[in-house]
Design an enzyme around this catalytic site. Structure first.
Site, PDB file in Angstrom:
ATOM      1  N   HIS A 105       0.878   5.248   1.167  1.00  0.00           N
ATOM      2  CA  HIS A 105       0.237   6.247   2.029  1.00  0.00           C
ATOM      3  C   HIS A 105       0.266   7.612   1.344  1.00  0.00           C
ATOM      4  O   HIS A 105       1.301   8.008   0.792  1.00  0.00           O
ATOM      5  CB  HIS A 105       1.006   6.422   3.342  1.00  0.00           C
ATOM      6  CG  HIS A 105       1.041   5.223   4.234  1.00  0.00           C
ATOM      7  ND1 HIS A 105       0.250   5.113   5.358  1.00  0.00           N
ATOM      8  CD2 HIS A 105       1.796   4.094   4.206  1.00  0.00           C
ATOM      9  CE1 HIS A 105       0.523   3.972   5.973  1.00  0.00           C
ATOM     10  NE2 HIS A 105       1.459   3.327   5.298  1.00  0.00           N
ATOM     11  N   HIS A 120       0.839  -1.198   0.000  1.00  0.00           N
ATOM     12  CA  HIS A 120       0.000   0.000   0.000  1.00  0.00           C
ATOM     13  C   HIS A 120       0.871   1.243   0.000  1.00  0.00           C
ATOM     14  O   HIS A 120       1.993   1.231   0.488  1.00  0.00           O
ATOM     15  CB  HIS A 120      -0.948   0.016   1.201  1.00  0.00           C
ATOM     16  CG  HIS A 120      -0.237  -0.157   2.509  1.00  0.00           C
ATOM     17  ND1 HIS A 120       0.192  -1.394   2.952  1.00  0.00           N
ATOM     18  CD2 HIS A 120       0.133   0.735   3.445  1.00  0.00           C
ATOM     19  CE1 HIS A 120       0.789  -1.246   4.121  1.00  0.00           C
ATOM     20  NE2 HIS A 120       0.776   0.037   4.437  1.00  0.00           N
TER      21      HIS A 120
HETATM   22  P1  5GP Z   1       1.916   0.244   7.387  1.00  0.00           P
HETATM   23  O1  5GP Z   1       2.171   0.405   8.876  1.00  0.00           O
HETATM   24  O2  5GP Z   1       1.915  -1.224   7.004  1.00  0.00           O
HETATM   25  O3  5GP Z   1       2.733   1.104   6.502  1.00  0.00           O
HETATM   26  O4  5GP Z   1       0.447   0.804   7.178  1.00  0.00           O
HETATM   27  C1  5GP Z   1      -0.711   0.099   7.487  1.00  0.00           C
HETATM   28  C2  5GP Z   1      -1.770   1.125   7.722  1.00  0.00           C
HETATM   29  O5  5GP Z   1      -3.025   0.466   7.662  1.00  0.00           O
HETATM   30  C3  5GP Z   1      -1.690   1.801   9.109  1.00  0.00           C
HETATM   31  O6  5GP Z   1      -1.488   3.192   8.942  1.00  0.00           O
HETATM   32  C4  5GP Z   1      -3.028   1.453   9.750  1.00  0.00           C
HETATM   33  O7  5GP Z   1      -3.586   2.525  10.471  1.00  0.00           O
HETATM   34  C5  5GP Z   1      -3.912   1.065   8.568  1.00  0.00           C
HETATM   35  N1  5GP Z   1      -4.908   0.067   8.894  1.00  0.00           N
HETATM   36  C6  5GP Z   1      -4.714  -1.091   9.606  1.00  0.00           C
HETATM   37  N2  5GP Z   1      -5.867  -1.763   9.715  1.00  0.00           N
HETATM   38  C7  5GP Z   1      -6.804  -1.026   9.053  1.00  0.00           C
HETATM   39  C8  5GP Z   1      -8.201  -1.220   8.830  1.00  0.00           C
HETATM   40  O8  5GP Z   1      -8.823  -2.185   9.252  1.00  0.00           O
HETATM   41  N3  5GP Z   1      -8.844  -0.262   8.108  1.00  0.00           N
HETATM   42  C9  5GP Z   1      -8.189   0.844   7.617  1.00  0.00           C
HETATM   43  N4  5GP Z   1      -8.908   1.722   6.926  1.00  0.00           N
HETATM   44  N5  5GP Z   1      -6.880   1.052   7.817  1.00  0.00           N
HETATM   45  C10 5GP Z   1      -6.197   0.128   8.534  1.00  0.00           C
END
Ligand code: 5GP
Ligand code: ZN
Length: 140
Positions: free
Chosen positions: A100, A98
């Protein structure tokens, strides 16, 4: 497989969806840095950016640009950060690739540029050599 983003794609988990097409989905991050913090996600379960199939990549980044523009205009942001955490060492917590998009405001307190390093003589060239070695052949 237990993947929260696949679960959002399959409508098993609710999300505030901003955009969707056959290859990409985008929704609001549930724990935003700022309101409007948005995720853009390929609709293919790839653990990280390196494993996203080519046919998803160009659409993914085209939509990152479109959605960034909409986030900025819709929320009156002064700027935005685009970032992707890949691997636990980089802070990745959801292992479905993903991107951001984080809207930024002149008054917000976040600082992404901390503890910047300095190259000594020759180190920049050596570092460049290490990376160039693993690039695919250049397209014309
Ligand atoms: P990472 O930490 O892997 O770069 O980003 C994962 C992101 O996914 C985090 O910022 C977290 O807040 C978001 N996230 C995790 N679970 C969910 C969810 O169930 N729904 C949504 N909309 N975002 C989520
Ligand atoms: Zn997934």
């Amino acid at each position: 497989m237990n993947c929260v983003f696949c679960s959002i794609i399959n409508r098993k988990t609710p999300a505030e969806i901003i955009y969707e097409d056959s290859l990409v989905i985008s929704f609001l991050d549930i724990r935003p840095f700022n309101f409007g913090h948005t995720l853009v996600v390929p609709k293919h379960h790839s653990e990280d950016l390196l494993s996203v199939p080519e046919e998803y990549l160009s659409r993914l980044f085209l939509k990152v640009q479109d959605i960034s523009g909409a986030v900025v205009r819709g929320l009156g942001a002064a700027g935005f950060n685009v970032l992707s955490n890949n691997g636990p060492a980089a802070g990745q917590t959801v292992f479905h690739c993903h991107i951001h998009i984080i809207p930024r405001f002149d008054t917000d307190p976040f600082k992404f540029k901390m503890n910047l390093k300095k190259y000594n003589d020759g180190e920049m060239r050596l570092t460049g050599d290490k990376i160039r070695l693993f690039l695919p052949p250049q397209e014309k």
